[in-house]
Write a protein that holds these residues in place. Structure first.
Motif: not given
Length: 488
Positions: A54, A140, A166, A168, A240, A242-243, A248
């Motif tokens: 991350s 995140g 999003r 991604d 990966q 992440t919304d 995430t």
């Protein structure tokens, strides 16, 4: 292209070279082993790659490395297992010295790199590494979990997105000295999207490259199937996702295209389940959907079937399909004469309003013999076991982490067509994380996953890892002599 065939072939070559499985005996050809004869031997070397965890300054990551104890036909001698940053200059992480006891390492650095892991000798068969990251605040925020990936030549990711909100990233890691070249294909509801920079992406040797999917296409697509094809070399791949509103997690590779698929372990309290499927053949796919509950298979009302056009991505909103009881989604073909292979995955949401979190559950390969998930926490881990065809006897073993303790095992029966959910007991006289190994003893076809739930601040943070077979044992053909080639 068949991922399993390519991977298994590579493993067999390594075994043949290292163990001398193919021997030159000389003399009478009648003494040679039959062509069909093969020995089942443990792998001698395993490689995995872990994506960069991350970029958040609020992230904390735990790496857990574990090899289960040999259950027969073990390898003698010494060996080792460790993780090395792709930069190649830092101290190895989580060095593992023995089977049956996990090793861990942690990092809270936002610039933590991808890792390349190798295990040799007795530590190679069944070696697994779990990467678990908690992001406790920021856009995140969430719990991200992934089993570090075995490098391969092809990957499918149904459930990715380039929609607003999003973000991604497809993470690609090359474990070898030579660069790898990769093509990325994105498929939406109308078929292949034209990607501006998705062809011929070079991953440096012993290096990694994150690719933001929204930079490949201008389209804002809510549901995508990502197909990664390696032109040269091999890579490990994971997405990966992440919304900005609901968290995430890692989207792990789905099982290879098949005419029947299982997604084991939808949580009992799932508030939303979203299915994404892609038909890989030249014909449309007509699918049947069933939910395997604790008592058997049922057809979810209003979602009994799904039509997927050839080369296109289709979706189905299944809502709170589990209705308070854990289950598994089973996909089949309604055309028994000409079934069409598909790939599929689920996006699962728990919680409500601003207290939501998401996770992904791809279609999962069956466990032929054994599978392991390395990072578990007492009362926070839940196993889901699903059997197809026959009642299945399963041995569940909890092994200690660095703090020590005594291994604990139990045997359970999973009824055919049903899902069994259980919390694995921690090793006795142990604290901290522990590893869980699932072994099929007898019966039908077994599928499994593990949910890790670490709620924080009212958010039901969770992640789900599929448990594919660890491929710790492979068949190695026995070769006899054919000295007639010397006369040619």
């Amino acid at each position: 292209m068949n991922r399993s065939t390519l991977s298994l072939g590579g493993a067999v070559v390594v075994l043949a070279v290292l163990t001398g499985a193919a021997s030159l005996t000389g003399g009478d050809d009648s003494a040679a082993a039959p062509k069909a004869a093969a020995a089942t031997l443990p792998v001698q070397r395993s490689t995995v790659v872990c994506p960069a965890p991350s970029s958040s300054e609020f992230a904390n990551t735990v790496y857990t490395s574990f090899t289960p104890s040999a259950t027969g036909g073990g390898i003698g001698g010494t060996g080792g297992a460790q993780l090395v940053p792709t930069a190649g200059k830092a101290t190895p992480l989580a060095p593992l010295k023995q089977t049956g006891k996990a090793a861990t390492a942690t990092t809270d650095k936002s610039e933590a790199p991808a890792l390349i892991g190798t295990a040799d000798g007795p530590l190679a068969p069944g070696w697994t590494v779990q990467q678990t990251t908690v992001v406790d605040s920021g856009p995140g925020r969430g719990l991200l979990g992934t089993s570090c990936v075995t490098p391969d030549s092809e990957f499918w990711f149904p459930g990715a997105s380039t929609a607003n909100g999003r973000q991604d990233y497809l993470h690609l890691v090359d474990p070898d000295e030579a660069p790898a070249v990769v093509d990325i294909e994105l498929y939406g509801k109308d078929g292949l999207l034209k990607a501006s920079t998705g062809d011929g992406i070079t991953i440096p040797g012993k290096g990694a490259k994150p690719v933001l999917l929204s930079t490949l296409v201008a389209d804002k697509v809510a549901d995508l199937t990502v197909h990664v094809v390696v032109r040269s070399g091999r890579v490990g791949a994971a997405v990966q996702a992440t919304d900005s509103k609901i968290g995430t997690d890692w989207l792990q590779p789905a099982a290879e295209p098949a005419t029947s698929l299982v997604m084991p372990g939808i949580p009992a309290d799932a508030t939303s389940v979203h299915l994404v499927a892609y038909a890989t053949g030249s014909d449309d796919a007509d699918l049947t959907l069933k939910l395997a509950t604790s008592t058997g298979l049922i057809a979810p009302a209003g979602n009994e079937t799904l039509h997927v056009k050839a080369g296109m991505t289709a979706t189905a909103d299944l809502g709170d399909i589990t209705k308070g009881e854990p289950g598994s989604l089973v996909i089949g073909s309604s055309d028994v004469h000409s079934p069409v292979p598909v790939v599929a995955g689920l996006r699962v949401t728990r919680g409500k309003g601003t207290k939501q979190e998401l996770a992904f559950l791809p279609a999962t390969p069956a466990i032929d013999t054994r599978a392991t998930v390395a990072d578990n926490r007492d009362k926070a881990s839940t196993l889901a076991l699903m059997a197809v065809g026959k009642d299945t006897s399963v041995k569940v073993t909890s092994s200690p982490g660095p703090s020590g303790g005594t291994t604990v095992s139990k045997t359970v029966i999973v009824k055919a067509g049903s899902t069994l959910s259980l919390q694995p007991p921690p090793p006795s006289q142990s604290s901290g994380g522990f590893a869980v190994t699932v072994e099929k003893l007898s019966g039908g076809t077994l599928y499994a996953s593990r949910m890790l739930a670490l709620p924080l601040g009212g958010v039901p943070m969770f992640t789900i890892q599929p448990l594919p077979d660890d491929r710790g044992m492979v068949e190695v053909p026995q070769a006899g002599a054919d000295l007639t080639i010397l006369n040619k």
